[in-house]
Motif scaffolding. Structure first.
Motif, PDB file in Angstrom:
ATOM      1  N   ARG A 152     -35.548   9.390 -26.354  1.00  0.00           N
ATOM      2  CA  ARG A 152     -35.876   8.370 -27.330  1.00  0.00           C
ATOM      3  C   ARG A 152     -35.371   7.027 -26.827  1.00  0.00           C
ATOM      4  O   ARG A 152     -34.202   6.841 -26.536  1.00  0.00           O
ATOM      5  N   HIS A 153     -36.270   6.070 -26.726  1.00  0.00           N
ATOM      6  CA  HIS A 153     -35.940   4.796 -26.109  1.00  0.00           C
ATOM      7  C   HIS A 153     -37.009   3.820 -26.560  1.00  0.00           C
ATOM      8  O   HIS A 153     -38.040   4.223 -27.057  1.00  0.00           O
ATOM      9  N   TYR A 154     -36.775   2.541 -26.347  1.00  0.00           N
ATOM     10  CA  TYR A 154     -37.819   1.553 -26.648  1.00  0.00           C
ATOM     11  C   TYR A 154     -38.328   1.722 -28.083  1.00  0.00           C
ATOM     12  O   TYR A 154     -39.515   1.583 -28.349  1.00  0.00           O
TER      13      TYR A 154
ATOM     14  N   THR B  77     -21.933  -5.752 -24.735  1.00  0.00           N
ATOM     15  CA  THR B  77     -22.866  -6.494 -25.580  1.00  0.00           C
ATOM     16  C   THR B  77     -24.077  -5.635 -25.935  1.00  0.00           C
ATOM     17  O   THR B  77     -24.570  -5.657 -27.052  1.00  0.00           O
ATOM     18  N   LYS B  78     -24.543  -4.856 -24.977  1.00  0.00           N
ATOM     19  CA  LYS B  78     -25.708  -3.986 -25.208  1.00  0.00           C
ATOM     20  C   LYS B  78     -25.344  -2.677 -25.904  1.00  0.00           C
ATOM     21  O   LYS B  78     -26.218  -1.911 -26.284  1.00  0.00           O
ATOM     22  N   LYS B  79     -24.033  -2.393 -25.977  1.00  0.00           N
ATOM     23  CA  LYS B  79     -23.560  -1.078 -26.416  1.00  0.00           C
ATOM     24  C   LYS B  79     -24.172   0.016 -25.548  1.00  0.00           C
ATOM     25  O   LYS B  79     -24.635   1.061 -26.003  1.00  0.00           O
ATOM     26  N   ARG B  80     -24.204  -0.288 -24.253  1.00  0.00           N
ATOM     27  CA  ARG B  80     -24.822   0.638 -23.306  1.00  0.00           C
ATOM     28  C   ARG B  80     -23.747   1.550 -22.720  1.00  0.00           C
ATOM     29  O   ARG B  80     -22.683   1.080 -22.333  1.00  0.00           O
ATOM     30  N   PRO B  81     -23.996   2.852 -22.654  1.00  0.00           N
ATOM     31  CA  PRO B  81     -23.005   3.732 -22.050  1.00  0.00           C
ATOM     32  C   PRO B  81     -22.827   3.427 -20.564  1.00  0.00           C
ATOM     33  O   PRO B  81     -23.795   3.079 -19.879  1.00  0.00           O
TER      34      PRO B  81
ATOM     35  N   PRO C 103     -29.777  -5.617 -17.008  1.00  0.00           N
ATOM     36  CA  PRO C 103     -30.547  -4.656 -17.796  1.00  0.00           C
ATOM     37  C   PRO C 103     -31.387  -5.422 -18.808  1.00  0.00           C
ATOM     38  O   PRO C 103     -31.150  -6.618 -19.028  1.00  0.00           O
ATOM     39  N   SER C 104     -32.355  -4.775 -19.414  1.00  0.00           N
ATOM     40  CA  SER C 104     -33.133  -5.434 -20.454  1.00  0.00           C
ATOM     41  C   SER C 104     -32.189  -5.926 -21.552  1.00  0.00           C
ATOM     42  O   SER C 104     -31.198  -5.268 -21.875  1.00  0.00           O
ATOM     43  N   ALA C 105     -32.504  -7.108 -22.133  1.00  0.00           N
ATOM     44  CA  ALA C 105     -31.590  -7.767 -23.072  1.00  0.00           C
ATOM     45  C   ALA C 105     -31.798  -7.288 -24.504  1.00  0.00           C
ATOM     46  O   ALA C 105     -32.100  -8.064 -25.404  1.00  0.00           O
ATOM     47  N   ASN C 106     -31.637  -5.969 -24.693  1.00  0.00           N
ATOM     48  CA  ASN C 106     -31.745  -5.395 -26.032  1.00  0.00           C
ATOM     49  C   ASN C 106     -30.569  -4.450 -26.247  1.00  0.00           C
ATOM     50  O   ASN C 106     -30.033  -3.918 -25.280  1.00  0.00           O
ATOM     51  N   PRO C 107     -30.168  -4.226 -27.510  1.00  0.00           N
ATOM     52  CA  PRO C 107     -29.173  -3.186 -27.740  1.00  0.00           C
ATOM     53  C   PRO C 107     -29.725  -1.856 -27.229  1.00  0.00           C
ATOM     54  O   PRO C 107     -30.946  -1.630 -27.275  1.00  0.00           O
TER      55      PRO C 107
ATOM     56  N   ILE D 247     -36.243  -1.751 -28.834  1.00  0.00           N
ATOM     57  CA  ILE D 247     -37.405  -2.330 -28.140  1.00  0.00           C
ATOM     58  C   ILE D 247     -36.942  -3.470 -27.229  1.00  0.00           C
ATOM     59  O   ILE D 247     -36.153  -4.326 -27.649  1.00  0.00           O
ATOM     60  N   SER D 248     -37.450  -3.517 -26.006  1.00  0.00           N
ATOM     61  CA  SER D 248     -37.047  -4.582 -25.087  1.00  0.00           C
ATOM     62  C   SER D 248     -37.610  -5.929 -25.550  1.00  0.00           C
ATOM     63  O   SER D 248     -38.662  -5.989 -26.179  1.00  0.00           O
ATOM     64  N   PRO D 249     -36.895  -7.032 -25.235  1.00  0.00           N
ATOM     65  CA  PRO D 249     -37.314  -8.365 -25.667  1.00  0.00           C
ATOM     66  C   PRO D 249     -38.292  -9.013 -24.694  1.00  0.00           C
ATOM     67  O   PRO D 249     -38.083  -8.982 -23.484  1.00  0.00           O
TER      68      PRO D 249
HETATM   69 MG    MG Z   1     -33.715  -1.150 -20.893  1.00  0.00          MG
END
Ligand code: MG
Ligand code: TXA
Length: 319
Positions: free
Chosen positions: A221-223, A47-51, A134-138, A142-144
């Motif tokens: 690069r993040h957030y 859902t997050k497309k997180r590696p 994890p934070s609920a963002n793709p 930016i984190s929600p």
């Molecule tokens: Mg996060």
């Protein structure tokens, strides 16, 4: 359709059925699932497309649950947990064999915290298992900090956002790892470094050097907003570089006057770093919706939560 609701029992039912639910914490919203359910954990990553190399934080209802998750608690970890839990500090400790590798990305350590939010604490107390969240963002956005941010990101990809109102702290927890039983900061966050040093003495910050897969939340690069974003300690000179552009300004405590500014957000008129931290992501979400050519962010004072805000803004402005 995503339900935004305060119904803890509904969240308990979904999570017990190996589904995932976005939950409020004092820092940011998390996307939560049963740590022992491979189905739920895979769904979080998808859902997050997180590696998969990026490990998750385990959330427990109280310090009493810690010894079930970790093999060994260094003295200074115990001091920090006692001083700050429930609260925005995550400890990275040697994991027990029973903790699935999917949670820890194959590492022998696990990140763990007790969140300080009445709704998520109640939820965790009612569940017979801890939650990975994890934070609920793709990945890398930016984190929600509100239920609406989460809904905008995931639409009907998740069934429920457990609504706990806007997050009070506003940026992620401070992550502390241990090397030779000595604490080291892996990620600056909602607990200021000075407060941590009051408990365990001088502490090194390792996050800038950290590369994947050690603490992938520290990817450069993040957030990041979609809009080009720059960070400066000289707002007026930087504005001049973008004279024909639509400029959005993100500043600490007082407005700048310049005709070329389209929109400006002051994070704390009271000059309060806590208030600025709590408003930071909402402001970035807002500015990102304004079709700006550039967001110019002001550098914060380099102490307390100012240090943590600068860390996030530096990552948000990396190209
Ligand atoms: Mg996060
Ligand atoms: O405030 C927070 O910490 C929020 C709320 C929801 O609790 N959660 C959060 O999770 O920020 P996430 O997944 O977005 O960030 C977790 C960070 C990642 O950078 C990950 O690399 C790091 O924790 N991490 C997790 N397990 C680790 C481990 N065993 N060793 C080193 N870093 C780890």
């Amino acid at each position: 359709m995503t339900i935004i609701s305060k119904d803890i029992l509904k969240a308990v039912a979904l999570l017990s059925d190996e589904d995932i639910v976005a939950i409020p914490t004092e820092t940011v919203y998390g996307l939560a699932g049963n740590i022992y359910s491979e189905k739920a954990i895979k769904l979080i990553f998808e859902t997050k497309k997180r590696p998969f190399f990026n490990p998750l934080i385990v959330h427990i209802p109280s310090i009493d649950n810690l010894s079930k998750i970790v093999e060994y608690i260094p003295e200074k970890a115990k001091l920090l947990a006692e001083a700050f839990w429930p609260g925005p500090i995550t400890l990275v400790l040697k994991k027990k064999d029973t903790i699935p590798d999917l949670i820890t990305a194959g590492k022998d350590t696990v990140a763990i915290r007790v969140p300080n939010h009445p709704i998520s604490l109640e939820l965790l107390k009612q569940l017979p298992f801890p939650l990975a969240a994890p934070s609920a963002n793709p990945f890398s956005s930016i984190s929600p900090t509100t239920a609406e941010h989460v809904e905008t990101y995931f639409k009907d990809k998740i069934k429920m956002v457990l609504d706990g109102g806007p997050c009070k702290s506003g940026i992620e927890s401070t992550i502390i790892g241990f090397e030779n039983n000595e604490p080291i900061i892996y990620r600056l966050g909602s607990t200021p470094i000075e407060a941590i040093e009051n408990v365990v003495g001088k502490i090194e910050i390792k996050n800038k050097k950290e590369i994947q897969p050690d603490a992938p939340g520290m990817l450069e690069r993040h957030y990041a907003p979609k809009t080009k974003t720059v960070l400066t300690d000289n707002i007026l000179d930087t504005i001049k570089l973008y004279s024909k552009k639509r400029i959005g300004l993100l500043v600490f405590n007082s407005e700048f006057k310049d005709d070329t500014i389209s929109i400006q957000i002051v994070l704390s008129k009271n000059n309060d770093l806590g208030e600025a931290t709590s408003n930071l992501y909402e402001a970035l979400h807002q500015l990102d919706k304004e079709n700006l050519d550039v967001i110019i962010a002001e550098k914060f004072p380099d102490h307390g939560l100012g240090k943590s805000i600068n860390d996030r803004l530096e990552r948000a402005t990396k190209v």
